[in-house]
Design an enzyme around this catalytic site. Structure first.
Site, mmCIF file in Angstrom:
data_model
loop_
_atom_site.group_PDB
_atom_site.id
_atom_site.type_symbol
_atom_site.label_atom_id
_atom_site.label_comp_id
_atom_site.label_asym_id
_atom_site.label_seq_id
_atom_site.Cartn_x
_atom_site.Cartn_y
_atom_site.Cartn_z
ATOM 1 C CG HIS A 123 11.075 -19.187 -54.646
ATOM 2 N ND1 HIS A 123 11.774 -18.086 -55.090
ATOM 3 C CD2 HIS A 123 10.534 -19.764 -55.744
ATOM 4 C CE1 HIS A 123 11.654 -17.992 -56.408
ATOM 5 N NE2 HIS A 123 10.916 -19.012 -56.827
ATOM 6 C CG ASN A 140 11.845 -15.278 -60.298
ATOM 7 O OD1 ASN A 140 11.734 -15.578 -59.115
ATOM 8 N ND2 ASN A 140 11.668 -16.156 -61.270
#
Length: 482
Positions: free
Chosen positions: A56, A129
């Site tokens: 990320h 997510n």
């Protein structure tokens, strides 16, 4: 001495006389080490970057608020959900998963969807997510999985053999792979995608009664996805396309919003449901556990400084507040440690004292010192417990709800190994046009794999999910299923 409040200073506040010329011995002489302003600039410049996130790394963020629209106090004592109309400030960070800090936004990748609620009882982080499931279901496999998404140690190139080798040897990944390779694998913008807590969590109400819960953020902008060719073009022409779109929309007053829904499962159902409800590679049927509206999230303010707010924002699935707790989800259990530990390494042990991470409530604990301590460090107050000097004490009502556990201490897998039904159901839900694009995306991603054994192994998983699914992929790759 100038009284102008806009005068340039050093980091210790002294005025700077010249910021354009180094101090030298004569006009052509060597630079003098006594030019401490120059030394400070160069030394700080060398240290401007903190380590990027292992996963990320590339992300965008925004501030906003969450407003309760429905009363769910019968399920949870979460203070920020305690009354209809209550607003709680929040910060969100969207991200890609596999790429580096400078990678393109429009790649085929899951998107991180991490929300920090600044509640009256501390910060609550919901770190999910844009997909309701994940590739693996046990945290012990996570480092290996991420290694396959990174670069080859010799060539320093992305390695499709590693990606598909891992997936073909980890059939639990099939559901997420099908979502990733579908149209939703490349969102049109960060505003046009759903978000999910993905894991199962536990909610506890004021009476101590508990339920299992899953979170769903539904975009009010509608779902939109990018064509693969346009996505590839944008990756070259404007690699920050999603970042720019989010910033510009908020700057222009077009505030993106999501409605939050939850699925609620009685505790006892976990023992009888047809799928293990703690397996993050599976979803709960919405026919069995319908969506219940909770509230609305609105993003209405851009960060003033990207590094201070987006890059230094830290989220952990273990940042709970009274009313929400962990479940036995094996993947979640590992994340409870790993995320906070990553922040202690990347940003520092005092990362929660930074303005973007600082709770909007009083903080009282016995932790002291550490790198970059910027608070009063507890002053002269008592610094240990138990103590006789009136130091902060535990709140009995904040203790997690007890739940029964049993079994032998051992390294064991989940009891359920049906990795194909839900992936096949998803495939059959798609229109024929969507199936064609799904298969084309898979074929395009698998063609660079050199090892036909890996291809055939993965095709076998597709075939078990749905024979047509496997046959179409095999045909696209010019292979035969025996």
């Amino acid at each position: 001495m100038t009284t102008d409040h806009n005068h340039l200073t050093t980091s210790w506040g002294a005025p700077v006389g010249d910021n354009q010329h180094s101090m030298t011995a004569g006009s052509r002489g060597p630079t003098l080490i006594q030019d401490v302003h120059l030394l400070e600039k160069l030394a700080h410049f060398n240290r401007e970057r903190v380590p990027e996130r292992v996963v990320h790394a590339k992300g965008a963020g925004a501030h906003g608020y969450f407003e309760v629209t429905h009363d769910l106090s019968s399920y949870t004592k979460l203070n920020f959900l305690s009354e209809i109309g209550k607003r709680t400030p929040m910060f969100i960070r969207f991200s890609t998963v596999a790429g580096e800090l400078g990678s393109a936004d429009t790649v085929r990748d899951p998107r991180g969807f991490a929300v920090k609620f600044y509640t009256e009882e501390g910060n609550y982080d919901l770190v999910g997510n844009n997909t309701p499931v994940f590739f693996i279901r046990d945290a012990i496999k996570f480092p290996d999985f991420i290694h396959t998404q990174k670069r080859h140690p010799q060539t320093h190139l992305k390695n499709p053999d590693a990606v598909w080798d891992f997936w073909s040897l980890s059939p639990e990944s099939l559901h997420q792979v099908t979502i990733l390779m579908s149209d939703r694998g490349i969102p049109a913008t960060l505003r046009h995608m759903h978000g999910f807590g993905s894991h199962t969590f536990k909610w506890v109400n004021a009476e101590g009664q508990a339920v299992w819960v899953k979170y769903h953020f539904k975009t009010e902008q509608g779902i939109k996805n990018l064509d693969v060719n346009l996505a590839a073009k944008l990756a070259g022409d404007n690699p920050d396309y999603h970042t720019a779109d989010l910033f510009n929309a908020i700057e222009q007053g077009d505030f993106p919003a999501w409605k939050l829904y939850v699925q609620i499962m009685p505790l006892a159902d976990a023992d009888t449901y047809r799928y293990d409800p703690f397996d993050v590679t599976k979803v709960w049927s919405q026919k069995d556990y319908p969506l219940i509206e909770v509230g609305r999230m609105v993003l209405d303010r851009n960060p003033e400084n990207y590094f201070a707010e987006v890059e230094q924002a830290t989220f952990s699935p273990g940042s709970f507040v009274p009313g929400v707790e962990a479940s036995p989800d094996k993947m979640l259990q590992g994340r409870l440690f790993a995320y906070a530990d990553a922040h202690r390494y990347r940003v520092g042990t005092n990362h929660n004292t930074l303005p973007i991470n600082r709770p909007h409530t009083e903080v009282n604990h016995y932790q002291r010192d550490g790198q970059m301590t910027s608070t009063s460090n507890g002053g002269k107050s008592v610094y240990y417990e138990p103590n006789s000097y009136g130091g902060p004490k535990e709140s009995a009502e904040a203790k997690p709800a007890a739940f029964a556990v049993s079994g032998l201490a051992n390294s064991v897998a989940y009891d359920h190994d049906d990795h194909y039904t839900q992936a096949g159901d998803l495939y059959r839900l798609l229109s024929d046009e969507e199936r064609i694009r799904l298969v084309n995306n898979i074929v395009g991603a698998m063609k660079p794999v050199d090892n036909d054994e890996i291809k055939l192994r993965q095709i076998g998983h597709f075939y078990k999910a749905d024979p047509e699914y496997g046959q179409r992929v095999a045909a696209g790759l010019g292979l035969t299923i025996e």
